[in-house]
Design a protein around this motif. Structure first.
Motif, PDB file in Angstrom:
ATOM      1  N   SER A  66       0.854  -1.191   0.000  1.00 25.95           N
ATOM      2  CA  SER A  66       0.000   0.000   0.000  1.00 25.95           C
ATOM      3  C   SER A  66       0.887   1.238   0.000  1.00 25.95           C
ATOM      4  CB  SER A  66      -0.926   0.007   1.221  1.00 25.95           C
ATOM      5  OG  SER A  66      -0.176   0.074   2.421  1.00 25.95           O
ATOM      6  N   SER A  67       0.420   2.272  -0.702  1.00 26.31           N
ATOM      7  CA  SER A  67       1.193   3.500  -0.835  1.00 26.31           C
ATOM      8  C   SER A  67       0.331   4.687  -0.432  1.00 26.31           C
ATOM      9  CB  SER A  67       1.679   3.666  -2.276  1.00 26.31           C
ATOM     10  OG  SER A  67       2.364   4.888  -2.446  1.00 26.31           O
ATOM     11  N   ARG A  68       0.918   5.578   0.338  1.00 24.54           N
ATOM     12  CA  ARG A  68       0.243   6.826   0.706  1.00 24.54           C
ATOM     13  C   ARG A  68       1.215   7.955   0.496  1.00 24.54           C
ATOM     14  NH1 ARG A  68       2.399  10.034   3.664  1.00 24.54           N
ATOM     15  NH2 ARG A  68       2.452   8.862   5.609  1.00 24.54           N
ATOM     16  N   ASN A  69       0.827   8.961  -0.273  1.00 25.48           N
ATOM     17  CA  ASN A  69       1.721  10.099  -0.434  1.00 25.48           C
ATOM     18  C   ASN A  69       0.921  11.393  -0.428  1.00 25.48           C
ATOM     19  OD1 ASN A  69       1.366  11.305  -3.272  1.00 25.48           O
ATOM     20  ND2 ASN A  69       1.572   9.118  -3.731  1.00 25.48           N
ATOM     21  N   TRP A  70       1.578  12.426   0.009  1.00 24.71           N
ATOM     22  CA  TRP A  70       0.985  13.758  -0.048  1.00 24.71           C
ATOM     23  C   TRP A  70       2.076  14.746  -0.435  1.00 24.71           C
ATOM     24  CZ3 TRP A  70       3.012  17.466   3.252  1.00 24.71           C
ATOM     25  CH2 TRP A  70       3.682  17.009   4.385  1.00 24.71           C
ATOM     26  N   GLU A  95       6.251  10.254   0.966  1.00 24.54           N
ATOM     27  CA  GLU A  95       5.785   8.961   0.458  1.00 24.54           C
ATOM     28  C   GLU A  95       5.990   7.898   1.529  1.00 24.54           C
ATOM     29  OE1 GLU A  95       4.694   6.198  -2.804  1.00 24.54           O
ATOM     30  OE2 GLU A  95       4.995   8.364  -2.998  1.00 24.54           O
TER      31      GLU A  95
END
Length: 481
Positions: A66-70, A95
């Motif tokens: 799973s990837s979460r970036n802002w 990231e």
């Protein structure tokens, strides 16, 4: 349905047990020789267990990532004068990637042989014993990991951005210089091969498989780009010219080595490695961390011109010369670890799928037909490509000679393009060329004939390739309402 037998026979014929290879027997092993008689029944029993390797191995490997970036970014144009502009952009990216995997494997041969033979490693049969254990586990690197789960987490934060200074001495001409820094996130290679313990037998490491999960990581890629150019446009003619240079750090390279997929981040070393990055050893060719530099540099010139002497006729042409090369001294990551030996052909050579010269051109003619708004369409384009290598490991057998491909289209269009009928052809001269060549799975050859190609004596490997599309043609109907 024959893969299991193929794998067993391939393992025996290509390993230290080649003298036992018998393709007519179920397990490809000959009858018990005197060397493995009463003095070593345990060894012979282990060899015979290889018969049980048919159609066993990984039952299911489950990977989750799973990837979460802002990001925060700004893009601004500052008008310094009425002819001079400064463009400034900045981006901060955060990231995070989470990874976990669970493995299933029904290859009990590997674990059984390891348990039975490990006590014999200190005897005179050590080499044979180690080979049998390795053969039992080859191609089944998770045999000891049946039911085992691993997990990891990777976080990154990086700044990227651009700066462009542009000047218009008159309305028809613009000159510019730019710098930009790009970022591509790192991640995890979803492949179990990196979970092998480094030596045979596959003894449990401290911390088990979880201790090896770091081998699946690859670093983020950074590119620094500079460009100088000019754009001229007046009436029916326009011309663009640009010179560029791009330096890649931690270049992310995905390579199939004939058995597994390797994801290697490629960097350079400012100090000489004396050829240690070009051998078959995975332990030679390290670089001090403070000597690590870019791994790939692309530099060149681009030209593009368009001529439209009338509203019905248009010609365009483009020419690119680009030298995209690996550093002469290469290492595997930003810490200066040795390059994987499967990539030993890379140092100092051109990157795959990066021809030095590419020329393009097209002609479009749309004459009016009658007085009811109908028009014809006659279109031809072409692309000439210089020589390049299609394999990411740059084995010379994967070289593709230069070629040219042409496409054409002819048709009729209604008023205001409300309808159209077009006949088209792609690769109209049916040019055959390779898109990518790769190492045929599990078909690495030995040191002697027939595996050694006299033209490429260090390439003991059978190759396969995917060809590009042949000539294709068809008809397209268009309408709008």
């Amino acid at each position: 349905s024959q893969y299991g037998r193929f794998a067993t026979c391939r393992i025996i014929s290509g390993g230290g047990l080649a003298g036992l290879y018998s393709p007519t027997t179920p397990g490809c092993a000959a009858a018990q020789p005197a060397a493995f008689g009463a003095a070593s029944p345990t060894v012979w029993a282990a060899i015979m267990r290889l018969d049980g390797m048919n159609n066993v191995g990984s039952t299911i490997d489950q990977y989750n990532q799973s990837s979460r970036n802002w990001a925060l970014f700004t893009h601004n144009i500052v008008h310094i004068t009425d002819k001079l502009d400064l463009t400034l952009g900045l981006r901060y990216t955060n990231e995070r990637k989470r990874f976990n995997a669970t493995f299933g494997n029904d290859n009990t041969v590997c674990t059984a042989n390891q348990a039975a033979l490990t006590p014999l490693l200190s005897t005179s049969l050590a080499a044979t014993v180690g080979g049998i254990i390795g053969l039992s586990c080859q191609g089944n690197s998770t045999a000891e990991l049946n039911g085992v789960s691993i997990n990891d987490r990777k976080s990154e934060d990086e700044f990227s951005g651009t700066g462009i200074l542009s000047y218009k001495p008159n309305d028809d001409l613009m000159l510019y210089a730019s710098y930009s820094r790009g970022y591509k996130a790192g991640g995890f290679n979803l492949d179990r091969s990196a979970l092998k313990a480094p030596t045979l037998p596959f003894a449990a490491t401290t911390g088990g498989a979880q201790a090896l999960v770091g081998n699946l990581r690859f670093d983020s890629e950074i590119v620094d780009s500079m460009e100088l150019g000019a754009k001229y446009a007046t009436g029916p003619f326009s011309l663009s010219v640009a010179a560029f240079q791009q330096d890649f750090q931690n270049f992310q390279l995905n390579t199939f080595n004939g058995t597994v997929f390797l994801v290697q981040t490629v960097n350079g070393c400012s100090a000489s490695l004396a050829g240690a990055d070009r051998d078959t050893s995975a332990t030679t060719g390290a670089c001090a961390a403070n000597d690590v530099t870019y791994g790939v540099r692309s530099k060149g010139v681009e030209l593009e011109a368009v001529l439209s002497p009338s509203s019905y006729f248009r010609m365009s042409a483009g020419l690119t010369w680009a030298e995209t090369k690996y550093n002469a001294n290469l290492v595997g990551n930003k810490a200066g670890a040795p390059l994987d030996p499967a990539l030993r052909k890379l140092p100092g050579d051109n990157m795959s799928n990066a021809p030095e010269v590419v020329a393009t051109g097209s002609i479009t003619w749309t004459p009016p037909i009658g007085g009811n708004g109908m028009t014809g369409l006659f279109y031809l384009d072409g692309r000439m490509t210089g020589d390049y290598n299609t394999g990411s490991d740059l084995f010379p057998q994967k070289e593709q000679d230069g070629f040219a491909v042409f496409n054409a289209r002819i048709g009729v269009r209604g008023a205001d393009d409300k309808w159209a009928v077009e006949f088209w052809g792609q690769n109209i001269f049916n040019k055959a060329y390779s898109q990518v060549a790769f190492n045929t799975p599990f078909q690495a050859g030995g040191a002697g004939a027939p595996f050694v190609d006299p033209q490429y004596p260090d390439g003991r490997q059978i190759f396969s390739q995917f060809l590009a599309e042949p000539r294709t043609y068809g008809v397209t109907l268009r309408g709008k309402f």
